[in-house]
Design a protein around this motif. Structure first.
Motif, PDB file in Angstrom:
ATOM      1  N   UNK A  45       0.831  -1.203   0.000  1.00  0.00           N
ATOM      2  CA  UNK A  45       0.000   0.000   0.000  1.00  0.00           C
ATOM      3  C   UNK A  45       0.873   1.263   0.000  1.00  0.00           C
ATOM      4  N   UNK A  46       1.981   1.215   0.757  1.00  0.00           N
ATOM      5  CA  UNK A  46       2.889   2.369   0.780  1.00  0.00           C
ATOM      6  C   UNK A  46       3.517   2.609  -0.587  1.00  0.00           C
ATOM      7  N   UNK A  47       3.940   1.529  -1.228  1.00  0.00           N
ATOM      8  CA  UNK A  47       4.554   1.650  -2.550  1.00  0.00           C
ATOM      9  C   UNK A  47       3.542   2.140  -3.585  1.00  0.00           C
ATOM     10  N   UNK A  48       2.304   1.706  -3.477  1.00  0.00           N
ATOM     11  CA  UNK A  48       1.267   2.169  -4.404  1.00  0.00           C
ATOM     12  C   UNK A  48       0.989   3.654  -4.201  1.00  0.00           C
ATOM     13  N   UNK A  49       0.987   4.094  -2.951  1.00  0.00           N
ATOM     14  CA  UNK A  49       0.784   5.521  -2.675  1.00  0.00           C
ATOM     15  C   UNK A  49       1.930   6.336  -3.261  1.00  0.00           C
ATOM     16  N   UNK A  50       3.159   5.826  -3.109  1.00  0.00           N
ATOM     17  CA  UNK A  50       4.321   6.515  -3.678  1.00  0.00           C
ATOM     18  C   UNK A  50       4.260   6.507  -5.209  1.00  0.00           C
ATOM     19  N   UNK A  51       3.796   5.404  -5.770  1.00  0.00           N
ATOM     20  CA  UNK A  51       3.645   5.303  -7.229  1.00  0.00           C
ATOM     21  C   UNK A  51       2.662   6.357  -7.735  1.00  0.00           C
ATOM     22  N   UNK A  52       1.559   6.530  -7.024  1.00  0.00           N
ATOM     23  CA  UNK A  52       0.568   7.545  -7.421  1.00  0.00           C
ATOM     24  C   UNK A  52       1.183   8.947  -7.344  1.00  0.00           C
ATOM     25  N   UNK A  53       1.968   9.190  -6.279  1.00  0.00           N
ATOM     26  CA  UNK A  53       2.583  10.508  -6.137  1.00  0.00           C
ATOM     27  C   UNK A  53       3.570  10.783  -7.271  1.00  0.00           C
ATOM     28  N   UNK A  54       4.411   9.789  -7.564  1.00  0.00           N
ATOM     29  CA  UNK A  54       5.411   9.966  -8.618  1.00  0.00           C
ATOM     30  C   UNK A  54       4.739  10.120  -9.980  1.00  0.00           C
ATOM     31  N   UNK A  72      13.635  11.166 -14.807  1.00  0.00           N
ATOM     32  CA  UNK A  72      14.010  10.497 -13.571  1.00  0.00           C
ATOM     33  C   UNK A  72      12.779   9.958 -12.824  1.00  0.00           C
ATOM     34  N   UNK A  73      11.714  10.741 -12.896  1.00  0.00           N
ATOM     35  CA  UNK A  73      10.473  10.310 -12.248  1.00  0.00           C
ATOM     36  C   UNK A  73       9.904   9.067 -12.933  1.00  0.00           C
ATOM     37  N   UNK A  74      10.019   9.023 -14.291  1.00  0.00           N
ATOM     38  CA  UNK A  74       9.542   7.835 -15.026  1.00  0.00           C
ATOM     39  C   UNK A  74      10.358   6.608 -14.631  1.00  0.00           C
ATOM     40  N   UNK A  75      11.666   6.804 -14.506  1.00  0.00           N
ATOM     41  CA  UNK A  75      12.526   5.691 -14.114  1.00  0.00           C
ATOM     42  C   UNK A  75      12.163   5.203 -12.708  1.00  0.00           C
ATOM     43  N   UNK A  76      11.902   6.144 -11.812  1.00  0.00           N
ATOM     44  CA  UNK A  76      11.495   5.783 -10.451  1.00  0.00           C
ATOM     45  C   UNK A  76      10.149   5.053 -10.459  1.00  0.00           C
ATOM     46  N   UNK A  81       6.911   0.149  -9.925  1.00  0.00           N
ATOM     47  CA  UNK A  81       5.988  -0.822 -10.512  1.00  0.00           C
ATOM     48  C   UNK A  81       6.507  -2.241 -10.331  1.00  0.00           C
ATOM     49  N   UNK A  82       7.814  -2.439 -10.578  1.00  0.00           N
ATOM     50  CA  UNK A  82       8.404  -3.768 -10.406  1.00  0.00           C
ATOM     51  C   UNK A  82       8.331  -4.213  -8.952  1.00  0.00           C
ATOM     52  N   UNK A  83       8.590  -3.267  -8.034  1.00  0.00           N
ATOM     53  CA  UNK A  83       8.514  -3.598  -6.611  1.00  0.00           C
ATOM     54  C   UNK A  83       7.097  -3.982  -6.214  1.00  0.00           C
ATOM     55  N   UNK A  84       6.125  -3.219  -6.711  1.00  0.00           N
ATOM     56  CA  UNK A  84       4.711  -3.495  -6.395  1.00  0.00           C
ATOM     57  C   UNK A  84       4.302  -4.858  -6.930  1.00  0.00           C
ATOM     58  N   UNK A  85       4.729  -5.188  -8.146  1.00  0.00           N
ATOM     59  CA  UNK A  85       4.387  -6.491  -8.719  1.00  0.00           C
ATOM     60  C   UNK A  85       4.940  -7.626  -7.858  1.00  0.00           C
TER      61      UNK A  85
END
Length: 425
Positions: A45-54, A72-76, A81-85
């Motif tokens: 959930x934390x990573x998804x929230x960060x993904x939405x922010x980025x 850089x933001x796209x790379x992040x 995305x890989x971490x969330x998967x």
């Protein structure tokens, strides 16, 4: 299936209640896997929230001409995305493991259920009628049936094998009349709706009622992965599997006649004579879907509705409340009805009436639409009644050795078409 929050909140209470049934539940294993599942889910959930922010920042950076920062933001975002998967895969694996553990928990006994280890500790709470006792030597039902040509035991074995019988002539008519009589009473006097479900079910249906995975050895399985039903409880309960029912529709009362099929794997050598324990038998089942606030009131009425069959047939019986060690894993509270068998000179179980509370509803995902959102409802069922032992008691109670005939109880006469069965000349 128990409420996860209850196990999390008070694991020692759950452990103690399971031990009342003699079951050492996998509480520690559940806590271990659940802790890891919640850790992974929180991280996801934390990573998804960060993904939405980025992701939102990329558009803003592009709009302000900050192309390097946007790249850089796209790379992040790609790394997130890989971490969330990876976390999602972990979460799915842990969820499946958690659900498998949950299926090993028995239901918790109601506080009013007496503690005990076996049927010797069950408590008789009431009796009805007088026990009929033969004036001469008691005649068991299998002798009556053979004398009067009602059951062909030898041909049942020849057709299929041990534990199968053929009802013939008036015997077949008597079975059919008992079924019709019981359905008539429940639908016209007690408000049940009759259904006629399939006799084959899939594995998910048996998981929903608690027969799988623990009791597969008692089931007959077909080569295409269907199972013959051990009781109508299975298909009738699963009519609403995965559904959310309007609260205003409750209670729902259904009854069904079906044949039932059981290997009786753990009952070898018991009641081998006659029809007291067969692999195929007929039964009328009563199933109720009720609001949680009213399920124990419903248990009392359901039990009385099953009792009505024995009363109208004039058969002596007793009602017992099962102790914790004899009630099985699925129920919260169970009443058994035991009819008197003059031939065996003992009581025979013909019905178990059980409140499962939300245990089956959680397994089968059956909910009602409450004010605060969908909630599991409570499910009850009871035999209304099982035919073989009922038939045995009826034959032994109403058989006259002097006339070699069986009197038909008055309530059954309209369904049977005669007031007696007379042995063929």
């Amino acid at each position: 299936m128990l409420d996860r929050n209850l196990i999390r909140r008070d694991p020692e209470f759950v452990r103690a209640q399971c031990l009342r049934k003699g079951v050492n539940a996998p509480v520690d294993e559940f806590i271990r896997v659940d802790t890891e599942w919640r850790r992974v889910k929180s991280a996801m959930d934390e990573q998804k929230a960060e993904m939405n922010r980025v992701s939102k920042s990329i558009g803003q950076l592009m709009a302000s001409g900050q192309k390097d920062e946007a790249a850089q933001a796209r790379e992040a975002a790609g790394a997130l995305k890989a971490t969330i998967q990876g976390l999602e895969e972990q979460e799915r694996t842990l969820e499946a493991e958690l659900e498998a553990i949950e299926l090993d928990f028995p239901n918790l006994p109601h506080e009013s259920v007496p503690d005990g280890k076996s049927e010797e500790d069950n408590v008789v709470i009431r009796t009805w009628g007088e026990a009929h006792r033969a004036s001469k030597e008691p005649v068991p039902h299998w002798e009556i049936a053979e004398r009067m040509g009602l059951i062909d035991f030898e041909r049942g074995v020849k057709i299929t094998g041990s534990g199968f019988v053929v009802y013939t002539g008036a015997g077949a008519r008597l079975v059919r009349s008992l079924i019709n009589f019981m359905l008539h009473v429940q639908t016209t006097q007690h408000g049940y709706t009759e259904v006629w479900p399939p006799a084959l079910v899939n594995a998910e249906s048996l998981v929903g009622t608690g027969n799988l995975p623990k009791f597969e050895e008692d089931l007959y399985k077909s080569r295409d992965d269907f199972y013959l039903i051990p009781t109508a409880e299975v298909p009738v309960t699963n009519m609403y599997r995965g559904e959310i029912l309007p609260e205003g529709d409750l209670p729902i009362k259904l009854c069904a006649y079906t044949p039932c099929f059981r290997r009786e794997a753990g009952a070898a050598g018991r009641d081998t004579r006659g029809i007291l324990r067969t692999h195929q038998f007929d039964k009328v089942e009563l199933v109720q879907f009720v609001h949680p606030d009213h399920s124990y009131e419903a248990l009392e009425s359901l039990t009385q509705e099953a009792e009505a069959i024995l009363q109208q047939l004039g058969l002596h019986y007793r009602v017992i409340v099962l102790c914790t060690g004899d009630m099985g894993e699925k129920g919260c509270k169970t009443y058994d009805l035991e009819v008197w068998s003059p031939g065996a000179e003992r009581h025979l179980e013909v019905s178990s009436c059980t409140n499962f509370e939300a245990y089956q509803a959680r397994r089968a995902r059956i909910r009602y639409r409450a004010e605060g959102g969908p909630e599991p409802l409570h499910i009850l069922n009871g035999s209304g009644l099982a035919v073989p032992r009922l038939l045995a008691a009826l034959l032994e109670t109403y058989y006259s050795e002097d006339t070699n005939s069986v009197r038909i109880p008055e309530a059954l006469v309209p369904f049977f078409g005669s007031d007696s069965i007379v042995a063929p000349a």
